[in-house]
Enzyme design. Structure first.
Site, mmCIF file in Angstrom:
data_model
loop_
_atom_site.group_PDB
_atom_site.id
_atom_site.type_symbol
_atom_site.label_atom_id
_atom_site.label_comp_id
_atom_site.label_asym_id
_atom_site.label_seq_id
_atom_site.Cartn_x
_atom_site.Cartn_y
_atom_site.Cartn_z
ATOM 1 C CD GLU A 47 -2.533 -1.847 0.503
ATOM 2 O OE1 GLU A 47 -2.663 -1.208 -0.553
ATOM 3 O OE2 GLU A 47 -3.113 -2.917 0.731
ATOM 4 C CG ASP A 107 -2.866 -3.171 -7.888
ATOM 5 O OD1 ASP A 107 -1.792 -3.092 -7.268
ATOM 6 O OD2 ASP A 107 -3.966 -2.862 -7.401
#
Length: 498
Positions: free
Chosen positions: A190, A325
């Site tokens: 994150e 991602d």
């Protein structure tokens, strides 16, 4: 060859929280297999083709250890093989259902069958022994730079320093076991950072990691060392990154791309294009690959132009880092792999050096030291997605679990294998950052809470048995639990001992 106008680094982060044995559609193994079929297979195939062309330093790839374990696991390998075969059958069934209907749907079914057949052949010829052998060839040939990370993708700022260090070392050791080398860089889960974490990175042998651009106040044109350490951070350039994917917009939402959310439920295929933001599923138009290909060409050119303009607006020999991602390319955005290849081929033609984070450092893209604030790449660029009011119960449970874990270790010292290893494994899985994020974003929140609860309860069960001295019962229960997850090639609970 003329001097490049600047340097571009693409960083992909491969991570899914879904584990085998932990649920089916719409989460769990189904989403793991979807991402495997639609993202990991085509992205790896793209990189293999670049390798065959002699290309090096194409991109930087982060692979979360818990995902690497799944992509190597025999149970999961059998599962995705079955899934790919079923994909073929579903496409064949769709062709029968649509044979007297819209010609676009008939062609879609035929194309889907061809794609499924190709994916199945690729899997059977290239993936029989899992992900690691292929990944190792790409790393050894310097086609990619590999980033590691903590074992189960925890939000590191919320971990006790001892647990944080253990999770990181466990993840790095697992990657070394699979690939034969220890990563020098990590994808910080994150992009979570707390001041001082670089000291732990340095002690674990981590030399570089990713943060989000706002933590550097947008000054992302060079990598920066942290404080008085030699650890280097790279920041995402949001002006460039958000052209593809942002909280509000991005290329995948274009009307001509395949709609991710609209299903033909009898076959499980996705026959529609986005059509419009406010169009009901039944009113969406059939997907047209030719229209999508035109959009891919347009958006690849737009992205290359954006990178060039950004570099021209920065000081000479500047750096732009875009990070996403991996699952965006193919899983969430069907046309993503085609766009990715087009961009990686077009950028050098536009005068931009394409390389890895390691390559950027070798090219001299290192600025002066910097001090970073507490930050992440989540909402507000702070920690609210992982420690906000919605997930206060998860945060409290995680803190209690860590205290209990360290209390057991400090009280009893090194514990007998395999009970202690499974105890720590359950703790790390309970502390995954995904559970809080999914609750905060209301994305499969019930599943996330259930997963956190299951692992927390398993930890509590083993913890109680060990505290009562029932080591034989704890060992038997640990063997039962480890047979369900097959995670981590190397996890030694003795590393938590004081």
């Amino acid at each position: 060859m003329s001097e490049p106008i600047g340097t571009f680094c693409l960083v992909l982060h491969s991570h899914l929280p879904w584990l085998a044995h932990h649920g089916s559609w719409p989460v769990g193994e189904e989403w793991l297999y979807q991402a495997w079929a639609h993202s990991y297979l085509p992205v790896v195939d793209l990189l293999r083709r670049f390798a065959d062309e002699g290309r090096q330093d194409v991109l930087t790839l982060g692979v979360t250890p818990v995902l690497a374990a799944q992509l190597d696991d025999p149970y999961c390998l059998r599962g995705v093989h079955d899934w790919l075969g079923n994909w073929q059958l579903r496409a064949q069934y769709a062709g029968i259902r649509w044979q007297h209907g819209d010609p676009a749907l008939r062609e879609l079914a035929a194309n889907e069958h061809r794609t499924a057949e190709s994916a199945l052949t690729t899997f059977e010829t290239q993936w029989r022994h899992g992900f690691s052998p292929m990944l190792r060839r790409l790393v050894d040939a310097d086609v990619i730079e590999l980033l590691g990370g903590p074992a189960t993708h925890p939000f590191q700022p919320l971990l006790d320093p001892r647990v944080r260090d253990f999770a990181l070392r466990t993840g790095l050791a697992d990657t070394e076991l699979r690939l034969g080398r220890r990563p020098a860089g990590i994808w910080a889960p994150e992009c979570g950072y707390a001041p001082g974490m670089e000291a732990g990175y340095a002690a674990a042998g981590v030399r570089r990691f990713m943060v989000d651009g706002p933590s550097l106040r947008g000054d992302t044109a060079a990598a920066r060392t942290l404080g008085d350490s030699d650890v280097v951070c790279f920041g995402r350039d949001l002006e460039v990154t958000y052209r593809v994917w942002s909280p509000k917009a991005g290329y995948p939402g274009h009307a001509d791309y395949r709609d991710f959310h609209t299903y033909d439920h009898p076959s499980g295929l996705k026959p529609s294009r986005v059509t419009g933001k406010h169009i009901e599923p039944d009113d969406k138009l059939p997907y047209d690959p030719a229209r999508a290909a035109v959009a891919v060409h347009h958006h690849a050119k737009d992205f290359v132009d954006t990178v060039v303009q950004r570099l021209q607006g920065l000081p000479p020999r500047s750096l732009v880092v875009a990070a996403y991602d991996t699952e965006l390319f193919g899983h969430w955005w069907h046309e993503g792999p085609l766009w990715l290849e087009a961009v990686l081929r077009a950028l050098p033609e536009a005068g931009v050096r394409v390389t890895t984070l390691r390559g950027a450092l070798d090219a001299g893209h290192l600025g002066p030291p910097v001090d970073l604030p507490a930050s992440s790449w989540g909402s507000g660029k702070d920690w609210r997605s992982w420690d906000g009011e919605q997930v206060a119960d998860l945060v409290a449970a995680g803190a209690d679990l860590q205290r209990d874990l360290l209390s057991i270790v400090d009280t009893f010292g090194p514990l007998p294998d395999p009970a202690a290893d499974q105890l720590v494994r359950e703790a790390l899985l309970a502390l995954s950052s995904d559970w809080a994020f999914m609750v905060t974003k209301d994305s499969a929140a019930d599943y996330a809470r259930r997963r956190a609860k299951v692992h927390g309860e398993r930890f509590g069960e083993l913890s109680e048995l060990l505290r009562l001295g029932h080591h034989d019962r704890a060992a038997r229960r640990a063997n039962e639990l480890s047979a369900e997850d097959y995670l981590f090639g190397r996890l030694d609970a003795r590393g938590l001992s004081a």
